[in-house]
Design a protein around this motif. Structure first.
Motif, short mmCIF file in Angstrom:
data_model
loop_
_atom_site.label_atom_id
_atom_site.label_comp_id
_atom_site.label_asym_id
_atom_site.label_seq_id
_atom_site.Cartn_x
_atom_site.Cartn_y
_atom_site.Cartn_z
N LEU A 196 0.81 -1.22 0.00
CA LEU A 196 0.00 0.00 0.00
C LEU A 196 0.85 1.27 0.00
O LEU A 196 0.50 2.26 -0.66
CB LEU A 196 -0.93 -0.01 1.22
N LYS A 200 0.56 4.12 -2.99
CA LYS A 200 0.26 5.53 -2.73
C LYS A 200 1.37 6.44 -3.24
O LYS A 200 1.11 7.48 -3.84
CB LYS A 200 0.04 5.75 -1.23
N ASP A 205 -4.82 5.89 -7.37
CA ASP A 205 -5.90 6.59 -6.69
C ASP A 205 -6.60 5.70 -5.67
O ASP A 205 -6.42 4.47 -5.66
CB ASP A 205 -6.91 7.18 -7.68
N ARG A 206 -7.41 6.32 -4.81
CA ARG A 206 -8.04 5.59 -3.71
C ARG A 206 -8.97 4.50 -4.23
O ARG A 206 -9.03 3.40 -3.67
CB ARG A 206 -8.81 6.57 -2.82
N GLU A 207 -9.69 4.77 -5.30
CA GLU A 207 -10.62 3.77 -5.84
C GLU A 207 -9.88 2.53 -6.30
O GLU A 207 -10.31 1.40 -6.03
CB GLU A 207 -11.40 4.38 -7.01
N THR A 208 -8.75 2.72 -6.98
CA THR A 208 -7.96 1.58 -7.44
C THR A 208 -7.43 0.78 -6.27
O THR A 208 -7.48 -0.46 -6.27
CB THR A 208 -6.80 2.07 -8.32
N ILE A 209 -6.92 1.47 -5.25
CA ILE A 209 -6.38 0.78 -4.08
C ILE A 209 -7.48 0.02 -3.35
O ILE A 209 -7.29 -1.14 -2.94
CB ILE A 209 -5.67 1.78 -3.16
N ASN A 210 -8.65 0.63 -3.20
CA ASN A 210 -9.75 -0.06 -2.52
C ASN A 210 -10.20 -1.29 -3.31
O ASN A 210 -10.56 -2.33 -2.71
CB ASN A 210 -10.93 0.90 -2.33
N ARG A 213 -7.70 -4.00 -2.66
CA ARG A 213 -7.85 -4.55 -1.30
C ARG A 213 -9.04 -5.51 -1.24
O ARG A 213 -8.95 -6.59 -0.62
CB ARG A 213 -8.02 -3.43 -0.29
#
Length: 265
Positions: A196, A200, A205-210, A213
């Motif tokens: 993670l 970052k 972006d946050r959507e891709t990381i979420n 996950r």
């Protein structure tokens, strides 16, 4: 730009040196070596064998590039080492040429950092923007994706694949393949989750990381068989290029063992 060769350096007449190459004190450059524009060998560097160095590389004292494979079957065949551009190769780092039965070429990409006493074994394929930290070691035939970081004193076993953007913790013994975006550590290394911090830092972006996950939780859940979870993840996240990169990585070589999370007893 003129080529600069220190008077104490030994450079073979047949070596090919591009404009702006700088060869420092006590360096040795072999007969079949090619060095690209702007590359600098600082001092006491040995470049031998059929080795190609691209542009703007900086190689620090006592590094040895293009040495013979550390393999008992190697009998002096004409194999090679190809290194890209803009790499920083620090003191005592070593990179070996390939072997005939392994494809004959060791390839190292561009924009990498190879710290003190790191090692790239014969027939490895190493991507761009890779960091091998102090004394990190790649056994022969490893495939290392772009943006991989290998922690200090970690060792990657021969033939192991490490996917893009993965992180290998210090002192890890990696004997199984590491998924793209994964983070592993331990002896023997196990999957700790996703990298993670690296994601970052590289602007995911946050959507891709979420999404990654959520896919990770599904893929490595306790329910069902791994093959069932693999198919479920592929169907659920078919529109995610990053998730499908992990799926494709796993499917690409089913014969290879995979680093998995540790299970609580």
């Amino acid at each position: 730009m003129a080529v600069e060769i220190h008077p104490t350096a030994i450079v073979a007449d047949s070596a090919e040196l591009a404009d702006g190459v700088s060869i420092g004190p006590f360096c040795i450059v072999g007969e079949a070596v090619r060095i690209g524009p702007g590359t600098r060998l600082h001092a006491h560097v040995v470049v031998e064998g059929r080795t190609t160095l691209g542009a703007n590389n900086h190689v620090h004292p006592f590094a040895v590039l293009g040495g013979p494979p550390q393999h008992t079957a190697y009998k002096g065949e004409d194999t090679e080492l190809v290194i890209g551009d803009n790499n920083l190769i620090r003191e005592h780092a070593t990179m070996n040429i390939g072997t005939p039965h392994g494809g004959g070429v060791t390839r190292v990409g561009s924009n990498g950092l190879y710290m003190i006493e790191s090692h790239v074994g014969h027939d490895c394929i190493v991507g761009d923007n890779v960091i091998l930290t102090k004394q990190a070691t790649l056994g022969g035939h490893c495939q290392i994706g772009d943006y991989v970081i290998v922690g200090g004193l970690a060792a990657v076993h021969q033939f192991t694949r490490v996917g893009r953007h993965a992180m290998i913790g210090g002192l890890a013994a990696v004997v199984k393949d590491v998924i793209p975006y994964g983070s592993v550590w331990g002896n023997h290394a196990h999957l700790e989750g996703l990298n993670l911090v690296g994601l970052k830092r590289r602007g995911f972006d946050r959507e891709t990381i979420n999404t990654l996950r959520a896919a990770y939780r599904l893929l490595f859940a306790d329910e069902g068989t791994f093959q069932e979870r693999l198919e479920d993840t592929a169907q659920t996240y078919a529109d995610s290029p990053q998730v499908m990169e992990i799926i494709d990585f796993i499917r690409a070589d089913a014969s290879r063992p995979l680093c998995l999370p540790e299970r609580e007893v």
